[in-house]
Design an enzyme around this catalytic site. Structure first.
Site, PDB file in Angstrom:
ATOM      1  CG  ASP A   1     -11.339   5.825  -7.127  1.00 13.10           C
ATOM      2  OD1 ASP A   1     -10.477   5.089  -7.563  1.00 13.10           O
ATOM      3  OD2 ASP A   1     -12.412   5.150  -5.889  1.00 13.10           O
ATOM      4  CB  ILE A   2      -7.247   7.070 -10.000  1.00 12.23           C
ATOM      5  CG1 ILE A   2      -5.899   7.342 -11.627  1.00 12.23           C
ATOM      6  CG2 ILE A   2      -6.367   6.206  -9.094  1.00 12.23           C
ATOM      7  CD1 ILE A   2      -4.336   7.859 -10.516  1.00 12.23           C
TER       8      ILE A   2
ATOM      9  CE1 TYR B   1       4.186  10.264   2.512  1.00 11.09           C
ATOM     10  CE2 TYR B   1       4.969  10.116   0.519  1.00 11.09           C
ATOM     11  CZ  TYR B   1       4.756   9.760   1.386  1.00 11.09           C
ATOM     12  OH  TYR B   1       5.392   8.471   1.654  1.00 11.09           O
TER      13      TYR B   1
ATOM     14  N   GLY C   1      -5.196   6.152   1.508  1.00  9.63           N
ATOM     15  CA  GLY C   1      -4.840   7.315   0.278  1.00  9.63           C
ATOM     16  C   GLY C   1      -5.270   7.063  -0.576  1.00  9.63           C
ATOM     17  CB  VAL C   2      -3.735   7.273  -4.749  1.00  7.89           C
ATOM     18  CG1 VAL C   2      -4.123   6.188  -5.797  1.00  7.89           C
ATOM     19  CG2 VAL C   2      -4.631   9.072  -4.590  1.00  7.89           C
ATOM     20  CG  ASP C   3      -0.225   3.095  -2.158  1.00  8.61           C
ATOM     21  OD1 ASP C   3      -0.367   1.717  -2.529  1.00  8.61           O
ATOM     22  OD2 ASP C   3       0.855   2.730  -0.931  1.00  8.61           O
TER      23      ASP C   3
ATOM     24  N   GLY D   1      -1.774  14.958  -1.040  1.00  8.55           N
ATOM     25  CA  GLY D   1      -2.806  14.314   0.480  1.00  8.55           C
ATOM     26  C   GLY D   1      -2.462  13.938   1.571  1.00  8.55           C
TER      27      GLY D   1
ATOM     28  CB  SER E   1       3.494  14.820  -2.691  1.00  8.53           C
ATOM     29  OG  SER E   1       4.370  14.044  -2.814  1.00  8.53           O
TER      30      SER E   1
ATOM     31  CG  ASN F   1       4.935   3.506   1.572  1.00 13.22           C
ATOM     32  OD1 ASN F   1       5.917   3.720   1.541  1.00 13.22           O
ATOM     33  ND2 ASN F   1       3.416   3.893   1.675  1.00 13.22           N
TER      34      ASN F   1
END
Ligand code: AR6
Length: 171
Positions: free
Chosen positions: A10-11, A126, A32-34, A124, A122, A24
């Site tokens: 996990d980042i 995207y 997601g990551v965001d 995931g 991108s 975005n």
């Protein structure tokens, strides 16, 4: 000389100077990551994003660009937000995806960040096919001049980790 390392995980668990967010254009959060970065990093990140929208990025951050904010409660000094392209089978948007990595490294250099963690931008929500996303990510980091000493790709699942491993081994 930049060293590329791969981690499965996990980042938001990483200790680095800068964590890159697959954001975005709105910069106001998402999944997601965001979503994970804003959840773990806390409201200070969103406050900075709102300030960026009110100042330099009234229309949002264009695809392929990158901008830094505080990292809030994350174990990092900065979050670098970049906006990947949505994958299209009918239009080649790879230059925009490469630009995300190049621009993020440029921002990292401006900040003086020496260790930078990237997700598979991108790949995931995207929709970018993982093998191709990994190829563009690794090729771009390899060919971009930067003062960053470690680029750490943090891959969420085994499939992504395998795709990035194959690209690193191929080089
Ligand atoms: N750590 C590392 N990798 C992760 C994590 C995590 N915590 N969570 C997901 N991934 P995505 P995108 C992987 O969808 O495709 C958001 O709503 C995931 O499995 O996060 O660029 C934004 O606001 C995939 O391999 O980013 C945008 O609207 C990779 O990270 C949109 O999604 C990227 O998946 C951006 O979509």
């Amino acid at each position: 000389m930049t060293t590329i390392t791969l981690v499965r995980g996990d980042i938001t668990d990483q200790s680095v100077d800068a964590i890159v967010n697959a954001a975005n254009s709105s910069l106001l959060g998402g999944g997601g990551v965001d979503g994970a970065i804003h959840r773990r990093g806390g409201p200070a990140i969103l406050d900075d994003c709102r300030r960026l929208r009110a100042s330099h990025y009234g229309k949002g951050l264009p695809t392929g660009r990158a901008v830094a904010t505080t990292a809030g409660n994350l174990d990092a000094r900065w979050v670098i937000h970049t906006v990947g392209p949505v994958y299209s089978a009918s239009e080649d948007r790879s230059a925009l995806l490469a630009s995300c990595y190049r621009e993020s490294l440029r921002v990292a250099d401006e900040l003086g960040a020496r260790t930078v963690a990237f997700p598979a931008v991108s790949a995931g929500i995207y929709g970018w096919p993982m093998d191709d996303a990994a190829r563009i990510a690794v090729e771009t980091v390899r060919t971009t001049p930067t003062e960053v000493e470690e680029v750490r790709f943090v891959l969420f699942d085994e499939r992504a980790h395998e795709a990035f491993t194959a690209q690193l081994d191929a080089g």
